[in-house]
Structures are given as structure tokens and as C-alpha cells.
Motif scaffolding. Structure first.
Motif, mmCIF file in Angstrom:
data_model
loop_
_atom_site.group_PDB
_atom_site.id
_atom_site.type_symbol
_atom_site.label_atom_id
_atom_site.label_comp_id
_atom_site.label_asym_id
_atom_site.label_seq_id
_atom_site.Cartn_x
_atom_site.Cartn_y
_atom_site.Cartn_z
ATOM 1 N N ALA A 1 0.836 -1.209 0.000
ATOM 2 C CA ALA A 1 0.000 0.000 0.000
ATOM 3 C C ALA A 1 0.870 1.258 0.000
ATOM 4 C CB ALA A 1 -0.936 -0.006 1.203
ATOM 5 N N PHE A 2 1.972 1.233 0.742
ATOM 6 C CA PHE A 2 2.886 2.369 0.719
ATOM 7 C C PHE A 2 3.499 2.530 -0.672
ATOM 8 C CE2 PHE A 2 2.561 2.596 5.251
ATOM 9 C CZ PHE A 2 2.921 3.895 5.570
ATOM 10 N N ASP A 3 3.893 1.411 -1.291
ATOM 11 C CA ASP A 3 4.517 1.468 -2.617
ATOM 12 C C ASP A 3 3.603 2.049 -3.684
ATOM 13 O OD1 ASP A 3 7.002 0.361 -1.916
ATOM 14 O OD2 ASP A 3 6.314 -1.691 -2.291
ATOM 15 N N ILE A 4 2.335 1.671 -3.649
ATOM 16 C CA ILE A 4 1.463 2.042 -4.764
ATOM 17 C C ILE A 4 0.542 3.228 -4.497
ATOM 18 C CG2 ILE A 4 1.502 -0.290 -5.714
ATOM 19 C CD1 ILE A 4 -1.476 -0.497 -4.682
ATOM 20 N N SER A 5 0.416 3.641 -3.228
ATOM 21 C CA SER A 5 -0.517 4.737 -2.967
ATOM 22 C C SER A 5 0.011 5.791 -2.007
ATOM 23 C CB SER A 5 -1.855 4.188 -2.453
ATOM 24 O OG SER A 5 -1.678 3.513 -1.224
ATOM 25 N N VAL A 6 0.471 5.402 -0.844
ATOM 26 C CA VAL A 6 0.857 6.396 0.162
ATOM 27 C C VAL A 6 2.021 7.256 -0.330
ATOM 28 C CG1 VAL A 6 1.723 6.744 2.512
ATOM 29 C CG2 VAL A 6 -0.022 5.002 2.070
ATOM 30 N N ILE A 7 3.118 6.632 -0.698
ATOM 31 C CA ILE A 7 4.302 7.399 -1.114
ATOM 32 C C ILE A 7 4.051 8.153 -2.428
ATOM 33 C CG2 ILE A 7 6.749 7.255 -1.744
ATOM 34 C CD1 ILE A 7 6.136 6.931 1.292
ATOM 35 N N ALA B 1 15.257 -2.450 9.884
ATOM 36 C CA ALA B 1 16.198 -2.000 10.917
ATOM 37 C C ALA B 1 17.352 -1.174 10.359
ATOM 38 C CB ALA B 1 16.750 -3.206 11.674
ATOM 39 N N LEU B 2 17.812 -1.519 9.158
ATOM 40 C CA LEU B 2 18.993 -0.845 8.613
ATOM 41 C C LEU B 2 18.681 0.332 7.695
ATOM 42 C CD1 LEU B 2 21.280 -3.911 7.776
ATOM 43 C CD2 LEU B 2 21.311 -2.436 9.810
ATOM 44 N N VAL B 3 17.470 0.358 7.134
ATOM 45 C CA VAL B 3 17.137 1.418 6.180
ATOM 46 C C VAL B 3 15.971 2.274 6.673
ATOM 47 C CG1 VAL B 3 16.402 1.927 3.806
ATOM 48 C CG2 VAL B 3 17.994 0.033 4.235
ATOM 49 N N ASN B 4 14.809 1.669 6.805
ATOM 50 C CA ASN B 4 13.599 2.458 7.040
ATOM 51 C C ASN B 4 13.550 3.115 8.415
ATOM 52 O OD1 ASN B 4 12.801 0.058 5.030
ATOM 53 N ND2 ASN B 4 11.746 1.957 4.462
ATOM 54 N N LEU B 5 13.863 2.378 9.465
ATOM 55 C CA LEU B 5 13.812 2.984 10.803
ATOM 56 C C LEU B 5 14.832 4.105 10.985
ATOM 57 C CD1 LEU B 5 13.046 -0.070 13.113
ATOM 58 C CD2 LEU B 5 11.497 1.766 12.395
ATOM 59 N N PRO B 6 16.078 3.937 10.545
ATOM 60 C CA PRO B 6 17.010 5.065 10.666
ATOM 61 C C PRO B 6 16.554 6.296 9.859
ATOM 62 C CG PRO B 6 18.237 3.040 10.333
ATOM 63 C CD PRO B 6 16.777 2.706 10.137
ATOM 64 N N LEU B 7 15.982 6.064 8.699
ATOM 65 C CA LEU B 7 15.474 7.191 7.917
ATOM 66 C C LEU B 7 14.282 7.847 8.604
ATOM 67 C CD1 LEU B 7 15.842 5.787 4.300
ATOM 68 C CD2 LEU B 7 17.117 7.700 5.307
ATOM 69 N N ASN B 8 13.415 7.045 9.221
ATOM 70 C CA ASN B 8 12.295 7.610 9.982
ATOM 71 C C ASN B 8 12.810 8.479 11.128
ATOM 72 O OD1 ASN B 8 10.555 6.186 8.334
ATOM 73 N ND2 ASN B 8 10.030 4.660 9.878
ATOM 74 N N GLY C 1 13.169 10.427 0.975
ATOM 75 C CA GLY C 1 12.218 9.808 0.057
ATOM 76 C C GLY C 1 12.718 8.662 -0.794
ATOM 77 N N THR C 2 13.764 8.884 -1.565
ATOM 78 C CA THR C 2 14.227 7.864 -2.503
ATOM 79 C C THR C 2 14.751 6.630 -1.785
ATOM 80 O OG1 THR C 2 14.755 9.587 -4.103
ATOM 81 C CG2 THR C 2 15.775 7.433 -4.446
ATOM 82 N N ARG C 3 15.555 6.838 -0.753
ATOM 83 C CA ARG C 3 16.124 5.692 -0.021
ATOM 84 C C ARG C 3 15.047 4.935 0.743
ATOM 85 N NH1 ARG C 3 20.748 7.650 3.566
ATOM 86 N NH2 ARG C 3 19.328 9.387 3.871
ATOM 87 N N TRP C 4 14.101 5.658 1.355
ATOM 88 C CA TRP C 4 13.043 4.993 2.114
ATOM 89 C C TRP C 4 12.185 4.155 1.182
ATOM 90 C CZ3 TRP C 4 7.955 4.031 2.739
ATOM 91 C CH2 TRP C 4 7.531 3.594 4.005
ATOM 92 N N ARG C 5 11.854 4.712 0.031
ATOM 93 C CA ARG C 5 11.007 3.988 -0.925
ATOM 94 C C ARG C 5 11.728 2.739 -1.444
ATOM 95 N NH1 ARG C 5 7.407 6.388 -5.905
ATOM 96 N NH2 ARG C 5 6.175 4.505 -6.139
ATOM 97 N N ALA C 6 13.014 2.840 -1.715
ATOM 98 C CA ALA C 6 13.776 1.672 -2.170
ATOM 99 C C ALA C 6 13.762 0.581 -1.097
ATOM 100 C CB ALA C 6 15.203 2.067 -2.519
#
Length: 168
Positions: free
Chosen positions: A31-37, A109-116, A134-139
Motif C-alpha cells: 500500500a505504501f509502494d502504490i498509494s501512500v508514497i 532496521a537498517l534502512v527504514n527505521l534510521p530514515l524515519n 524519500g528515494t532511499r526509504w522507498r527503495a
């Protein structure tokens, strides 16, 4: 109810819980991939950053934590139950699902949480905050989506095999 029937019932229940939990996580990431982001991407920097901060605050709750960790635990337990229950071929599918779900946890743990956390600490330069996020979190989220969706497929195969493969 015999011991083997009880064991099979417990194995089935754990496997269903793992499958449902993994499916819910895959759906959330998707849902984040196709709508939220993409939807947030249409807004200005301040709207994007403020909305993502609010989403991150809202999702940090006990129910999400239970699902996030519970799917991991249930998948590992289901794999071990299949192995101990004398279904090595079925267990391989469950272990594959477990490894894939583990990948989603590692990426989180290594990408999304640190970016948050970085986004939460960012000041009022919304353009810079968005650019660093944005770009790194989405990846990372795309990797989580693919890992969980593939884990879900492996758990579906595990369910199918469990239903027709007698224990040794």
C-alpha cells in the motif's frame, strides 16, 4: 483427540497465523509502494515531511509491533514444527518464508527505521528533509514488499504441502 491430531492442529494454526501475519505486512508495504508514497509525492515538501512524520508516529503502536514481530515468530515456529513433524520438504518452504521475512526485518532496521528517525529529527528545511529521505526509504520499502510477498507465496506453498503431506 490423539497426540498427532493435536500436533497437526497446532502446526496448522501456527502456519495460518504466520501466513495471515505475513500477508498483512506484505499488504501494508505494498500500500505504501502504490498509494501512500506516490500520493505524498504529489504534494509540497512540508506536506510530505509532515505527513510522513505523522504516519511514522501513528504506526509506532502495540498492534503494529505485535503483527510485525508476531509474523516473524510464527513463521519461525511454523518452520520448526514442520521440520520436527517429519515434513522436511514442507519445512524447506517455511524456512524460505522465514528467511525472506527476516530480510524484511533487516531492511526495516537498517534502512527504514534510521530514515524515519532522521526525518523526525530534521528541522524545518522540509526540502532537505525530503531529499534525504524519500528515494532511499522507498527503495527499502520496495525490498520489504518483495520479501514479504515472496514469503507469503512460500507460506502458501507450505500450507498446501502441509495439508496433503502426512507426517513421518
Amino acid at each position: 483427540m490423539t497426540r498427532s491430531t493435536t500436533g497437526t492442529t497446532a502446526q496448522s494454526a501456527t502456519l495460518v497465523a504466520a501466513t495471515v501475519g505475513t500477508g498483512l505486512m506484505a499488504g501494508l508495504y505494498f500500500a505504501f509502494d502504490i498509494s501512500v508514497i506516490p500520493g505524498l509525492g504529489r504534494g509540497d515538501d512540508e506536506t510530505y515531511v509532515t505527513a510522513m512524520r505523522n504516519i511514522n508516529d501513528a504506526i509506532d503502536n502495540g498492534l503494529f509491533g505485535l503483527l510485525f514481530v508476531g509474523a516473524f515468530i510464527a513463521t519461525g515456529v511454523a518452520a520448526a514444527q514442520q521440520q520436527r513433524g517429519g515434513r522436511p520438504h514442507t519445512a524447506r518452504w517455511a524456512w524460505t518464508a522465514f528467511a525472506l521475512y527476516t530480510l524484511s526485518l533487516v531492511v526495516t532496521a537498517l534502512v527504514n527505521l534510521p530514515l524515519n528517525a532522521q526525518l523526525a529529527r530534521a528541522g524545518s528545511d522540509f526540502a532537505a528533509a525530503r531529499a534525504g529521505f524519500g528515494t532511499r526509504w522507498r527503495a527499502g520499502n520496495t525490498v520489504r514488499t518483495l520479501a514479504c510477498a515472496t514469503a507469503l507465496a512460500a507460506l502458501g506453498r507450505t500450507l498446501a504441502l502441509h495439508g496433503r503431506t502426512p507426517a513421518a
